[in-house]
Design a protein around this motif. Structure first.
Motif, PDB file in Angstrom:
ATOM      1  N   ILE B  69     -44.524 -75.869  55.838  1.00 54.71           N
ATOM      2  CA  ILE B  69     -45.558 -76.848  55.448  1.00 54.71           C
ATOM      3  C   ILE B  69     -44.944 -78.257  55.448  1.00 54.71           C
ATOM      4  CG2 ILE B  69     -47.041 -77.605  53.540  1.00 54.71           C
ATOM      5  CD1 ILE B  69     -47.428 -74.598  52.863  1.00 54.71           C
ATOM      6  N   GLN B  72     -44.711 -79.546  59.050  1.00 61.43           N
ATOM      7  CA  GLN B  72     -46.006 -80.023  59.526  1.00 61.43           C
ATOM      8  C   GLN B  72     -46.364 -81.367  58.891  1.00 61.43           C
ATOM      9  OE1 GLN B  72     -49.268 -77.028  60.235  1.00 61.43           O
ATOM     10  NE2 GLN B  72     -47.866 -75.662  59.188  1.00 61.43           N
ATOM     11  N   TYR B  73     -46.038 -81.514  57.612  1.00 64.71           N
ATOM     12  CA  TYR B  73     -46.288 -82.787  56.917  1.00 64.71           C
ATOM     13  C   TYR B  73     -45.512 -83.919  57.579  1.00 64.71           C
ATOM     14  CZ  TYR B  73     -46.190 -86.313  53.196  1.00 64.71           C
ATOM     15  OH  TYR B  73     -46.287 -87.491  52.488  1.00 64.71           O
ATOM     16  N   GLU B  76     -47.085 -84.936  60.737  1.00 65.58           N
ATOM     17  CA  GLU B  76     -48.346 -85.681  60.588  1.00 65.58           C
ATOM     18  C   GLU B  76     -48.115 -87.100  60.081  1.00 65.58           C
ATOM     19  OE1 GLU B  76     -51.056 -83.309  58.245  1.00 65.58           O
ATOM     20  OE2 GLU B  76     -51.111 -81.701  59.725  1.00 65.58           O
ATOM     21  N   PRO B  89     -55.214 -77.486  70.267  1.00 69.72           N
ATOM     22  CA  PRO B  89     -55.418 -76.551  69.150  1.00 69.72           C
ATOM     23  C   PRO B  89     -54.918 -75.129  69.426  1.00 69.72           C
ATOM     24  CG  PRO B  89     -57.370 -77.898  69.402  1.00 69.72           C
ATOM     25  CD  PRO B  89     -56.457 -78.247  70.551  1.00 69.72           C
ATOM     26  N   TYR B  90     -55.122 -74.625  70.651  1.00 70.71           N
ATOM     27  CA  TYR B  90     -54.686 -73.253  70.925  1.00 70.71           C
ATOM     28  C   TYR B  90     -53.160 -73.151  70.866  1.00 70.71           C
ATOM     29  CZ  TYR B  90     -54.144 -68.613  72.763  1.00 70.71           C
ATOM     30  OH  TYR B  90     -53.785 -67.295  72.884  1.00 70.71           O
ATOM     31  N   ARG B  92     -51.216 -75.100  69.229  1.00 70.45           N
ATOM     32  CA  ARG B  92     -50.826 -75.292  67.818  1.00 70.45           C
ATOM     33  C   ARG B  92     -50.937 -73.968  67.065  1.00 70.45           C
ATOM     34  NH1 ARG B  92     -51.244 -80.728  66.264  1.00 70.45           N
ATOM     35  NH2 ARG B  92     -52.025 -80.304  64.185  1.00 70.45           N
ATOM     36  N   ALA B  93     -52.036 -73.242  67.313  1.00 71.10           N
ATOM     37  CA  ALA B  93     -52.232 -71.944  66.650  1.00 71.10           C
ATOM     38  C   ALA B  93     -51.115 -70.977  67.044  1.00 71.10           C
ATOM     39  CB  ALA B  93     -53.608 -71.367  66.989  1.00 71.10           C
ATOM     40  N   GLN B  94     -50.740 -70.986  68.322  1.00 68.13           N
ATOM     41  CA  GLN B  94     -49.662 -70.107  68.776  1.00 68.13           C
ATOM     42  C   GLN B  94     -48.337 -70.489  68.109  1.00 68.13           C
ATOM     43  OE1 GLN B  94     -51.899 -67.894  69.923  1.00 68.13           O
ATOM     44  NE2 GLN B  94     -50.188 -67.236  71.181  1.00 68.13           N
ATOM     45  N   ARG B  96     -47.947 -71.982  65.229  1.00 70.09           N
ATOM     46  CA  ARG B  96     -48.015 -71.559  63.819  1.00 70.09           C
ATOM     47  C   ARG B  96     -47.839 -70.041  63.698  1.00 70.09           C
ATOM     48  NH1 ARG B  96     -52.821 -75.543  63.145  1.00 70.09           N
ATOM     49  NH2 ARG B  96     -51.746 -77.360  62.259  1.00 70.09           N
ATOM     50  N   PHE B  97     -48.382 -69.302  64.656  1.00 74.18           N
ATOM     51  CA  PHE B  97     -48.260 -67.842  64.632  1.00 74.18           C
ATOM     52  C   PHE B  97     -46.787 -67.435  64.689  1.00 74.18           C
ATOM     53  CE2 PHE B  97     -47.729 -63.777  66.774  1.00 74.18           C
ATOM     54  CZ  PHE B  97     -48.586 -62.959  66.055  1.00 74.18           C
ATOM     55  N   TRP B  98     -46.014 -68.042  65.580  1.00 70.85           N
ATOM     56  CA  TRP B  98     -44.616 -67.635  65.727  1.00 70.85           C
ATOM     57  C   TRP B  98     -43.742 -68.120  64.577  1.00 70.85           C
ATOM     58  CZ3 TRP B  98     -43.800 -63.505  68.223  1.00 70.85           C
ATOM     59  CH2 TRP B  98     -44.625 -63.152  69.288  1.00 70.85           C
ATOM     60  N   ASP B 100     -44.858 -68.303  61.524  1.00 67.10           N
ATOM     61  CA  ASP B 100     -45.221 -67.322  60.507  1.00 67.10           C
ATOM     62  C   ASP B 100     -44.498 -65.994  60.767  1.00 67.10           C
ATOM     63  OD1 ASP B 100     -47.194 -66.332  58.360  1.00 67.10           O
ATOM     64  OD2 ASP B 100     -47.650 -64.988  60.023  1.00 67.10           O
ATOM     65  N   PHE B 101     -44.433 -65.599  62.038  1.00 68.36           N
ATOM     66  CA  PHE B 101     -43.710 -64.384  62.429  1.00 68.36           C
ATOM     67  C   PHE B 101     -42.239 -64.477  61.994  1.00 68.36           C
ATOM     68  CE2 PHE B 101     -40.993 -62.320  65.652  1.00 68.36           C
ATOM     69  CZ  PHE B 101     -41.490 -61.027  65.684  1.00 68.36           C
TER      70      PHE B 101
END
Lengths: 212, 212
Positions: B69, B72-73, B76, B89-90, B92-94, B96-98, B100-101
């Motif tokens: 977090i 990311q802060y 930004e 966005p896609y 970015r989601a990927q 964030r997914f990795w 998190d993994f």
């Protein structure tokens, strides 16, 4: 390009509920595909080969996994209405912190039938009541990502209370008021299953597993 | 307004390393405050009352917690250079997914002294090698949030290999090449401690705990 949006989900999932609500808040039409988690579909295994879990959002053929990541994705793609994250970086970081807190803590309180589990759940909810403060929603005047992260959990309260024989409202009245307020939003009302249906489902699973 | 940036950290922390690298990538000057985790400072307890953990970034007096977090802060707030997340966005989601993994899996592989733990670590790294593919970095041509999330883990490889008596390079040569490539960036080189210093630290802790 016409948007093709599909959601692989399982109706009692509090994580699936997050995605349903976020899509409803944004007014995105989508195809809902119910998964049988005892017999996962080839589509689910193909779209989420790493975790093999619902919910999965499939947007124009491409999968997005993990509920809080999906909600952020939805917020970024359909950014013309109903912002789910705050605009200021500090507020965004705080929102992400509490979503992460909910994610980590929800699964730590599995033991709602035991005194320690109940006590821990109440403590977590009391902490969240402090975050809510006097606001209508965690997001302020309207629902945001923290509200969306928590409200699915709220739909399980009846099950926790009935099985655990305790009252969350007696300890955390503000969270209960907040949950009722969320349910007045159409996006929530139409995305959450009936609390009694969740309870019946849990009882059925417990019987099948020989727990009761 | 003059920016006041402080970092509460602990030198061997792979999570702290993430924040150090992100700040270095952005060229943000900050005060580094080393924490004694056996005797946490009142400042740490005040700034992260929920988890009481490092790293904590304090920006103009306000705390941001949880390393991914914080990264990311940082991305930004200091958004004029060295983007750490992709723009689409896609993607970015990927990303964030990795991240998190990595977050979820790193802590699942504590058992590097046991065969199952080693095998699991190698499997995770092989999965990440597939994500890396033929790219220089997970972020593409330059380091991004996945690189930053993983490189601190890489600085612990020597410790895992020495204690567990196995070779990661033999199984995952691409990850080792990637790690060496990352270390050629000044932001990484100056933020990561020497791998042997981490090993010495772990041996010292194990001795103090009576494990060896």
């Amino acid at each position: 390009m016409a948007e093709e949006v599909k959601l692989l989900d399982f109706w009692p999932s509090m994580f699936g509920m997050r995605v349903r609500i976020a899509l409803a808040q944004k007014g995105v039409a989508y195809e809902y595909i119910e998964e049988d988690l005892r017999n996962k579909s080839p589509l689910l295994l193909q779209m989420n080969p790493i975790h093999k879990k619902i919910p999965v959002l499939i947007h124009n053929g491409k999968p997005i996994c993990e509920s809080s990541i999906i909600v952020q994705y939805i917020d970024e793609v359909w950014n013309d209405k109903a912002p789910l994250l705050p605009s200021h970086p500090y507020d965004r970081a705080q929102a992400r912190f509490w979503v992460d807190f909910i994610d980590k803590k929800i699964w730590a309180t599995k033991g709602e039938e035991h005194e320690a589990g109940k006590k821990e759940m109440i403590e977590i909810l009391k902490q969240l009541e402090q975050v809510l403060g006097e606001k209508d929603y965690f997001g302020g005047e309207s629902m945001g990502i923290i509200d969306i992260a928590l409200i699915g959990f709220y739909s399980w309260f009846y099950t926790y209370e009935t099985i655990g024989k305790f009252s969350i409202e007696a300890e955390c009245p503000k969270i209960i008021s907040w949950g009722k307020r969320c349910l007045q939003n159409e996006s929530v009302a139409k995305s959450l299953p009936d609390s009694r249906k969740i309870y019946d489902f849990v009882v059925q699973v417990q019987k099948a597993m020989g727990i009761i």
